[in-house]
Write a protein that holds these residues in place. Structure first.
Motif, PDB file in Angstrom:
ATOM      1  N   PHE A   1      55.652  66.920  30.527  1.00  0.00           N
ATOM      2  CA  PHE A   1      55.936  66.554  31.920  1.00  0.00           C
ATOM      3  C   PHE A   1      57.076  65.546  31.954  1.00  0.00           C
ATOM      4  O   PHE A   1      57.225  64.732  31.048  1.00  0.00           O
ATOM      5  CB  PHE A   1      54.695  65.938  32.581  1.00  0.00           C
ATOM      6  CG  PHE A   1      53.665  66.945  32.995  1.00  0.00           C
ATOM      7  CD1 PHE A   1      53.691  67.523  34.251  1.00  0.00           C
ATOM      8  CD2 PHE A   1      52.662  67.318  32.112  1.00  0.00           C
ATOM      9  CE1 PHE A   1      52.740  68.454  34.627  1.00  0.00           C
ATOM     10  CE2 PHE A   1      51.707  68.248  32.473  1.00  0.00           C
ATOM     11  CZ  PHE A   1      51.739  68.814  33.737  1.00  0.00           C
ATOM     12  N   GLU A   2      57.869  65.603  33.013  1.00  0.00           N
ATOM     13  CA  GLU A   2      58.933  64.634  33.248  1.00  0.00           C
ATOM     14  C   GLU A   2      58.607  63.888  34.529  1.00  0.00           C
ATOM     15  O   GLU A   2      58.142  64.496  35.501  1.00  0.00           O
ATOM     16  CB  GLU A   2      60.274  65.342  33.399  1.00  0.00           C
ATOM     17  CG  GLU A   2      60.734  66.037  32.139  1.00  0.00           C
ATOM     18  CD  GLU A   2      62.088  66.712  32.306  1.00  0.00           C
ATOM     19  OE1 GLU A   2      62.741  66.507  33.350  1.00  0.00           O
ATOM     20  OE2 GLU A   2      62.477  67.444  31.389  1.00  0.00           O
ATOM     21  N   LYS A   3      58.864  62.603  34.549  1.00  0.00           N
ATOM     22  CA  LYS A   3      58.650  61.817  35.764  1.00  0.00           C
ATOM     23  C   LYS A   3      59.650  62.271  36.818  1.00  0.00           C
ATOM     24  O   LYS A   3      60.851  62.344  36.552  1.00  0.00           O
ATOM     25  CB  LYS A   3      58.873  60.331  35.496  1.00  0.00           C
ATOM     26  CG  LYS A   3      57.851  59.701  34.604  1.00  0.00           C
ATOM     27  CD  LYS A   3      58.155  58.207  34.567  1.00  0.00           C
ATOM     28  CE  LYS A   3      57.638  57.576  33.325  1.00  0.00           C
ATOM     29  NZ  LYS A   3      57.921  56.127  33.299  1.00  0.00           N
TER      30      LYS A   3
ATOM     31  N   VAL B   1      54.517  60.935  39.815  1.00  0.00           N
ATOM     32  CA  VAL B   1      54.510  62.391  39.885  1.00  0.00           C
ATOM     33  C   VAL B   1      55.227  62.912  38.653  1.00  0.00           C
ATOM     34  O   VAL B   1      56.330  62.462  38.330  1.00  0.00           O
ATOM     35  CB  VAL B   1      55.230  62.905  41.157  1.00  0.00           C
ATOM     36  CG1 VAL B   1      55.268  64.432  41.174  1.00  0.00           C
ATOM     37  CG2 VAL B   1      54.585  62.356  42.412  1.00  0.00           C
ATOM     38  N   GLY B   2      54.595  63.836  37.957  1.00  0.00           N
ATOM     39  CA  GLY B   2      55.211  64.472  36.801  1.00  0.00           C
ATOM     40  C   GLY B   2      55.343  65.955  37.042  1.00  0.00           C
ATOM     41  O   GLY B   2      54.477  66.577  37.659  1.00  0.00           O
ATOM     42  N   THR B   3      56.436  66.532  36.560  1.00  0.00           N
ATOM     43  CA  THR B   3      56.703  67.965  36.747  1.00  0.00           C
ATOM     44  C   THR B   3      56.914  68.621  35.383  1.00  0.00           C
ATOM     45  O   THR B   3      57.570  68.060  34.519  1.00  0.00           O
ATOM     46  CB  THR B   3      57.955  68.160  37.625  1.00  0.00           C
ATOM     47  OG1 THR B   3      57.744  67.495  38.876  1.00  0.00           O
ATOM     48  CG2 THR B   3      58.223  69.631  37.869  1.00  0.00           C
ATOM     49  N   LEU B   4      56.356  69.802  35.237  1.00  0.00           N
ATOM     50  CA  LEU B   4      56.472  70.581  34.013  1.00  0.00           C
ATOM     51  C   LEU B   4      56.933  71.988  34.375  1.00  0.00           C
ATOM     52  O   LEU B   4      56.289  72.677  35.183  1.00  0.00           O
ATOM     53  CB  LEU B   4      55.138  70.653  33.285  1.00  0.00           C
ATOM     54  CG  LEU B   4      55.058  71.464  32.004  1.00  0.00           C
ATOM     55  CD1 LEU B   4      55.928  70.855  30.914  1.00  0.00           C
ATOM     56  CD2 LEU B   4      53.613  71.568  31.527  1.00  0.00           C
ATOM     57  N   LYS B   5      58.056  72.426  33.831  1.00  0.00           N
ATOM     58  CA  LYS B   5      58.518  73.786  34.060  1.00  0.00           C
ATOM     59  C   LYS B   5      57.602  74.748  33.332  1.00  0.00           C
ATOM     60  O   LYS B   5      57.166  74.488  32.235  1.00  0.00           O
ATOM     61  CB  LYS B   5      59.957  73.966  33.572  1.00  0.00           C
ATOM     62  CG  LYS B   5      60.953  73.159  34.366  1.00  0.00           C
ATOM     63  CD  LYS B   5      62.351  73.354  33.841  1.00  0.00           C
ATOM     64  CE  LYS B   5      63.303  72.479  34.644  1.00  0.00           C
ATOM     65  NZ  LYS B   5      64.666  72.574  34.131  1.00  0.00           N
ATOM     66  N   VAL B   6      57.324  75.873  33.982  1.00  0.00           N
ATOM     67  CA  VAL B   6      56.443  76.854  33.352  1.00  0.00           C
ATOM     68  C   VAL B   6      57.267  77.970  32.753  1.00  0.00           C
ATOM     69  O   VAL B   6      56.848  78.669  31.912  1.00  0.00           O
ATOM     70  CB  VAL B   6      55.367  77.402  34.320  1.00  0.00           C
ATOM     71  CG1 VAL B   6      54.483  76.268  34.769  1.00  0.00           C
ATOM     72  CG2 VAL B   6      55.962  78.134  35.474  1.00  0.00           C
TER      73      VAL B   6
END
Length: 71
Positions: free
Chosen positions: A55-57, A66-71
């Motif tokens: 995850f990236e902030k 909030v963290g986001t992770l590309k699928v």
């Protein structure tokens, strides 16, 4: 993902990583491009775990990271 909780006795055994991988695979199967999660930015919070699994902030919401992770 709103939050991922792993019982203390299971931490460090791959349970959380497995859960994130399964959610990621299901999101990919359903055509999503990313998944997000919120975590408490406290010093003893789960930030290190989420960053380790990719995850990236990407922001803040309700005083949490909030963290986001590309699928």
């Amino acid at each position: 993902m709103w939050r991922l909780n792993v019982v203390e006795a299971a931490k460090g055994r791959g349970v959380g990583r497995f859960a994130v991988e399964q959610v990621r695979e299901e999101a990919r199967r359903r055509g999503y491009e990313k998944i997000t999660v919120l975590w408490d930015p406290a010093e003893d919070g789960p930030e290190r775990f989420y960053l380790r699994v990719g995850f990236e902030k990407t922001g803040e919401l309700f005083g949490e990271t909030v963290g986001t992770l590309k699928v």
